[in-house]
Write a protein that holds these residues in place. Structure first.
Motif, PDB file in Angstrom:
ATOM      1  N   ARG A 259     -10.691  12.741 -14.182  1.00  0.00           N
ATOM      2  CA  ARG A 259     -11.675  13.643 -14.797  1.00  0.00           C
ATOM      3  C   ARG A 259     -12.485  14.419 -13.762  1.00  0.00           C
ATOM      4  N   SER A 260     -12.392  14.020 -12.497  1.00  0.00           N
ATOM      5  CA  SER A 260     -13.150  14.723 -11.451  1.00  0.00           C
ATOM      6  C   SER A 260     -12.258  15.571 -10.549  1.00  0.00           C
TER       7      SER A 260
ATOM      8  N   THR B 144       0.823  -1.223   0.000  1.00  0.00           N
ATOM      9  CA  THR B 144       0.000   0.000   0.000  1.00  0.00           C
ATOM     10  C   THR B 144       0.850   1.263   0.000  1.00  0.00           C
ATOM     11  N   ALA B 145       1.843   1.333   0.856  1.00  0.00           N
ATOM     12  CA  ALA B 145       2.687   2.534   0.929  1.00  0.00           C
ATOM     13  C   ALA B 145       3.450   2.754  -0.374  1.00  0.00           C
ATOM     14  N   ASP B 146       3.944   1.680  -0.970  1.00  0.00           N
ATOM     15  CA  ASP B 146       4.673   1.790  -2.241  1.00  0.00           C
ATOM     16  C   ASP B 146       3.743   2.228  -3.365  1.00  0.00           C
ATOM     17  N   PHE B 147       2.520   1.714  -3.383  1.00  0.00           N
ATOM     18  CA  PHE B 147       1.538   2.129  -4.383  1.00  0.00           C
ATOM     19  C   PHE B 147       1.288   3.632  -4.257  1.00  0.00           C
ATOM     20  N   ARG B 148       1.050   4.087  -3.032  1.00  0.00           N
ATOM     21  CA  ARG B 148       0.784   5.519  -2.812  1.00  0.00           C
ATOM     22  C   ARG B 148       1.960   6.368  -3.296  1.00  0.00           C
ATOM     23  N   THR B 149       3.167   5.946  -2.986  1.00  0.00           N
ATOM     24  CA  THR B 149       4.357   6.700  -3.398  1.00  0.00           C
ATOM     25  C   THR B 149       4.468   6.756  -4.913  1.00  0.00           C
ATOM     26  N   GLU B 150       4.346   5.618  -5.575  1.00  0.00           N
ATOM     27  CA  GLU B 150       4.504   5.583  -7.034  1.00  0.00           C
ATOM     28  C   GLU B 150       3.412   6.376  -7.742  1.00  0.00           C
ATOM     29  N   PHE B 151       2.181   6.254  -7.284  1.00  0.00           N
ATOM     30  CA  PHE B 151       1.084   6.916  -7.986  1.00  0.00           C
ATOM     31  C   PHE B 151       0.988   8.401  -7.633  1.00  0.00           C
ATOM     32  N   ALA B 152       1.460   8.800  -6.467  1.00  0.00           N
ATOM     33  CA  ALA B 152       1.514  10.236  -6.152  1.00  0.00           C
ATOM     34  C   ALA B 152       2.517  10.949  -7.056  1.00  0.00           C
ATOM     35  N   GLN B 153       3.507  10.222  -7.556  1.00  0.00           N
ATOM     36  CA  GLN B 153       4.445  10.807  -8.518  1.00  0.00           C
ATOM     37  C   GLN B 153       3.782  11.034  -9.873  1.00  0.00           C
ATOM     38  N   CYS B 154       2.712  10.317 -10.118  1.00  0.00           N
ATOM     39  CA  CYS B 154       1.967  10.479 -11.373  1.00  0.00           C
ATOM     40  C   CYS B 154       0.980  11.639 -11.273  1.00  0.00           C
TER      41      CYS B 154
ATOM     42  N   LEU C 164      -3.392  17.905 -16.181  1.00  0.00           N
ATOM     43  CA  LEU C 164      -2.943  17.008 -15.109  1.00  0.00           C
ATOM     44  C   LEU C 164      -3.367  15.576 -15.406  1.00  0.00           C
ATOM     45  N   ARG C 165      -4.574  15.401 -15.939  1.00  0.00           N
ATOM     46  CA  ARG C 165      -5.067  14.075 -16.315  1.00  0.00           C
ATOM     47  C   ARG C 165      -4.167  13.455 -17.385  1.00  0.00           C
ATOM     48  N   LYS C 166      -3.810  14.246 -18.390  1.00  0.00           N
ATOM     49  CA  LYS C 166      -2.937  13.750 -19.464  1.00  0.00           C
ATOM     50  C   LYS C 166      -1.566  13.351 -18.918  1.00  0.00           C
ATOM     51  N   ILE C 167      -1.022  14.175 -18.020  1.00  0.00           N
ATOM     52  CA  ILE C 167       0.275  13.871 -17.409  1.00  0.00           C
ATOM     53  C   ILE C 167       0.173  12.587 -16.584  1.00  0.00           C
ATOM     54  N   ALA C 168      -0.920  12.440 -15.841  1.00  0.00           N
ATOM     55  CA  ALA C 168      -1.111  11.237 -15.027  1.00  0.00           C
ATOM     56  C   ALA C 168      -1.146   9.986 -15.907  1.00  0.00           C
ATOM     57  N   LEU C 169      -1.871  10.046 -17.009  1.00  0.00           N
ATOM     58  CA  LEU C 169      -1.934   8.886 -17.916  1.00  0.00           C
ATOM     59  C   LEU C 169      -0.552   8.548 -18.472  1.00  0.00           C
ATOM     60  N   LEU C 170       0.181   9.567 -18.864  1.00  0.00           N
ATOM     61  CA  LEU C 170       1.531   9.364 -19.382  1.00  0.00           C
ATOM     62  C   LEU C 170       2.427   8.723 -18.327  1.00  0.00           C
TER      63      LEU C 170
ATOM     64  N   ALA D 107      -7.917  -1.661 -18.014  1.00  0.00           N
ATOM     65  CA  ALA D 107      -8.726  -1.416 -16.818  1.00  0.00           C
ATOM     66  C   ALA D 107      -8.061  -0.379 -15.917  1.00  0.00           C
ATOM     67  N   LEU D 108      -6.751  -0.503 -15.741  1.00  0.00           N
ATOM     68  CA  LEU D 108      -6.030   0.462 -14.914  1.00  0.00           C
ATOM     69  C   LEU D 108      -6.059   1.846 -15.545  1.00  0.00           C
ATOM     70  N   LEU D 109      -5.740   1.943 -16.821  1.00  0.00           N
ATOM     71  CA  LEU D 109      -5.711   3.254 -17.483  1.00  0.00           C
ATOM     72  C   LEU D 109      -7.101   3.877 -17.552  1.00  0.00           C
ATOM     73  N   ASP D 110      -8.134   3.064 -17.707  1.00  0.00           N
ATOM     74  CA  ASP D 110      -9.505   3.592 -17.678  1.00  0.00           C
ATOM     75  C   ASP D 110      -9.829   4.173 -16.301  1.00  0.00           C
TER      76      ASP D 110
END
Length: 177
Positions: A63-64, A22-32, A162-168, A53-56
């Motif tokens: 988007r929110s 969980t902590a590693d997921f939060r760290t990696e995805f907060a960088q996105c 920000l959404r586009k950057i997150a997807l990238l 599924a993940l990218l969707d």
């Protein structure tokens, strides 16, 4: 998370994301995308069956993004043309995403800098755009066109960037196996 679901995933990137602590997921995805609500929503949807599924999910939750979340997320992004310092993954990504700007003509970069100053006075925040693969000239044209936006419209434009950057960046997380 059931181990059988993670084992059934054939994409090694998705399997790695599903298996992150969980902590590693939060760290990696907060960088996105440094928005706690977004990271937690993705965390709560695990395990993902595949990359789509993940990218969707990444796209849907981004988007929110609210105006307050835009302001918070902007704090992690350097101005276009300012090199992100440090050796973190996020800093390296930022430098790579802005590499096209660094190659632009001096007069374009000068006009861009002047536009950024005007933008920051008008909107009270840095100009943010998904710069990956875009030239200095393209970024200058985008900046100049966005100066005509009203603040509410611009906030929505920034949220979409920000959404586009997150997807990238999530794509980069997936490819980091």
């Amino acid at each position: 998370m059931p181990d059988s679901t993670a084992a059934a995933v054939t994409d090694p990137g998705v399997a790695r994301v599903n298996a992150l602590a969980t902590a590693d997921f939060r760290t990696e995805f907060a960088q996105c995308l440094n928005i706690d609500r977004w990271v937690e929503a993705l965390l709560n949807e695990r395990p993902f069956s595949d990359r789509t599924a993940l990218l969707d999910a990444v796209d849907a939750h981004a988007r929110s993004i609210t105006d307050d979340e835009v302001a918070s997320a902007l704090a992690r992004h350097p101005r276009i043309g300012d090199r992100a310092s440090g050796n973190s993954t996020e800093s390296q990504w930022s430098r790579g995403e802005q590499s096209g700007f660094a190659e632009g003509a001096t007069d374009v970069q000068s006009a861009f800098h002047e536009g950024q100053v005007e933008y920051e006075k008008r909107f009270g925040q840095i100009y943010l755009v998904c710069a990956s693969g875009r030239s200095s000239e393209e970024l200058l044209a985008d900046l100049q066109s966005r100066l005509d936006n009203d603040p509410a419209t611009e906030s929505r434009v920034v949220a979409d960037e920000l959404r586009k950057i997150a997807l990238l960046r999530v794509g980069k997380v997936l490819d980091n196996t």
